[in-house]
Design an enzyme around this catalytic site. Structure first.
Site, PDB file in Angstrom:
ATOM      1  CG  ASP A  32      -1.950  -1.132   1.547  1.00 17.54           C
ATOM      2  OD1 ASP A  32      -2.513  -2.010  -0.080  1.00 17.54           O
ATOM      3  OD2 ASP A  32      -1.724  -2.512   2.017  1.00 17.54           O
ATOM      4  CE  LYS A  35       3.115  -2.347  -4.383  1.00 16.98           C
ATOM      5  NZ  LYS A  35       2.694  -2.188  -3.180  1.00 16.98           N
ATOM      6  N   GLY A  59      -4.614  -4.518  -4.676  1.00 24.90           N
ATOM      7  CA  GLY A  59      -5.609  -4.106  -5.737  1.00 24.90           C
ATOM      8  C   GLY A  59      -4.655  -2.443  -5.337  1.00 24.90           C
ATOM      9  CG  HIS A  60      -1.211  -1.821  -7.885  1.00 25.22           C
ATOM     10  ND1 HIS A  60      -0.335  -2.145  -8.612  1.00 25.22           N
ATOM     11  CD2 HIS A  60      -1.027  -2.627  -6.934  1.00 25.22           C
ATOM     12  CE1 HIS A  60       0.365  -2.931  -8.197  1.00 25.22           C
ATOM     13  NE2 HIS A  60       0.674  -3.153  -6.942  1.00 25.22           N
ATOM     14  CD  GLN A 244       0.176  -9.514  -3.476  1.00 19.14           C
ATOM     15  OE1 GLN A 244       1.058  -9.960  -3.741  1.00 19.14           O
ATOM     16  NE2 GLN A 244      -0.594  -9.243  -3.288  1.00 19.14           N
TER      17      GLN A 244
END
Length: 445
Positions: A32, A35, A59-60, A244
């Protein structure tokens, strides 16, 4: 559409011609770090963006046309028509999740050509629908360790991959695929039922899965490792996108509270089929503070009203799960460890704007363990939790999202950046000044 064998140009010699090198972008904390935004912004400089690990558990979040969009399986270059977006061999693909993500993005962007910018590796493994329920069972059963996973079936997929019992993307074209999947689902469904796990009807799981597999056939499915290597030989620019983060690496992270894949820079070579000789820049992304989701060690964690304030101000809630993230101050020994593992050449600093208005900013510069002070240490402490050694830097108070050049950066924030550069011996190349995609400053050395 069938598998598309990649047609090599007559001049391509994989052992000789490599005119370009691949860059890699990695998270340096527990995830988180921002990125997705960084990749989205710098990806315009690249021809190919490639995911090399993880699955729909990553999740991006990206702001596009003032809309917050969360990408789970799609690489973050998907918004640019000139970019090929590769989902590599090291990624585990949930066909149902990928179909939903592509169709939702097509609707959101009104872009019918989006589907032609996606390439899947024939060797990537598929997440079967029962795997999510195995994840739920292991996470919720008192007989097993609670990790705090996203329950997306990622660990069972990688487990069956290692056991050589899983199916890959190429198998969807096999005449025996449907019967084989039906057999596996029924067997696992019966096992889960016997354990008391709640699930939808097996036929529903099976039908939805096959429908999504048929959707995958609309995408370009090929030998993505050959595609990337020829692209590099033709002077194309490639960016490998990590999912991640370093401290969640299955081997080097804070085991057992880690993800199920390798997340460090060297994993990009394996997950994409690119030689280590062909790596150039390695960008490492870090927040100005720390967060993590799920269980596990977190020596600089803070709690109470201060943590609540930081969490709310920073929007620290999971992109996928919406779970509140644990928050804490910047952990320099862990950051040095992550930079060492990845061979970081350039730093990206995010969320400095969230600390705006603080009179002083805490940084953990070392740990005290068994009477010893350590400035570099792997984040595995068993029962011996270390005591942080703190340094307090002057805070800054300026609306960072209003600045657009290096000369406007507040003096205290410049000192914060200089301190990081001196301690890590790595330059900070980018400074994020807010959540919007254009709120980023390129810094000089």
């Amino acid at each position: 559409m069938a598998i598309v064998p990649f047609l090599l140009s007559p001049s391509f010699d994989p052992l000789i011609q490599h005119n370009s090198k691949m860059d890699i972008l990695i998270g340096l904390q527990w995830g988180d770090e921002g990125k997705g935004k960084i990749i989205d912004l710098i990806s315009r400089e690249y021809d190919i963006i490639a995911r090399f690990n993880g699955g729909a558990n990553a999740g991006h979040s990206i702001y596009h046309n003032d809309k917050r969009i969360t990408l789970k399986l799609l690489p973050s270059g998907i918004f640019y028509p000139h970019i090929k977006n590769i989902i590599g061999t090291g990624v585990v693909i949930d066909p149902v999740a990928l179909q939903a993500e592509v169709e939702q993005l097509q609707d959101c962007l009104s872009d019918a050509n989006l589907i032609h910018r996606i390439l899947l590796s024939v060797k990537a493994h598929l997440v079967l629908p029962t795997y999510k329920y195995w994840d739920m069972y292991f996470e919720e059963s008192p007989e097993y360790r609670t990790i705090g996973t996203t329950k997306n079936g990622i660990a069972p997929t990688y487990s069956n991959k290692i056991l050589r019992q899983n199916v890959r993307v190429e198998d969807i074209f096999s005449k025996d695929f449907e019967a084989y999947v039906f057999q596996i689902l029924n067997k696992q469904y019966a096992e889960l039922q016997a354990l008391g796990q709640d699930m939808p009807a097996v036929q529903e799981l099976y039908d939805n899965f096959l429908e999504a597999c048929n959707f995958l056939k609309k995408l370009q499915i090929t030998d993505t490792e050959i595609f990337i290597n020829e692209a590099l030989s033709n002077n194309k620019k490639v960016l490998a996108e990590g999912a991640q983060a370093t401290l969640l690496d299955i081997d080097q992270g804070s085991y057992p509270y880690v993800t199920s894949s390798n997340t460090i820079a060297s994993a990009a070579c394996v997950g994409l089929g690119v030689s280590p000789k062909l790596i150039d820049k390695i960008y490492g992304v870090t927040k100005a503070y720390c967060t993590r989701v799920g269980n596990g060690i977190f020596p600089t964690e803070i709690t109470g009203s201060l943590a609540d304030e930081l969490r709310e101000k920073g929007g620290e809630f999971g992109s996928n799960t919406k779970r509140p993230r644990r928050v804490g101050w910047l952990d320099l020994p862990a950051l040095k460890y992550a930079a060492m593992l990845n061979g970081v050449t350039d730093l990206v600093l995010t969320k400095a704007d969230i600390l705006n208005g603080m009179s002083e900013v805490p940084i953990c510069t070392a740990y005290e363990i068994d009477g010893e002070t350590r400035t570099l240490i792997a984040p595995t402490f068993a029962d011996n939790v270390p005591k942080p050694v703190w340094k307090f830097l002057e805070g800054w108070d300026a609306p960072l999202n209003k600045i657009n050049q290096q000369t406007q950066v507040p003096k205290a924030l410049k000192l914060f950046i200089s301190f990081l550069e001196e301690e890590l011996k790595i330059p900070v190349k980018y400074l994020s000044t807010g959540p919007q995609r254009e709120e980023l400053i390129i810094l000089g050395n």
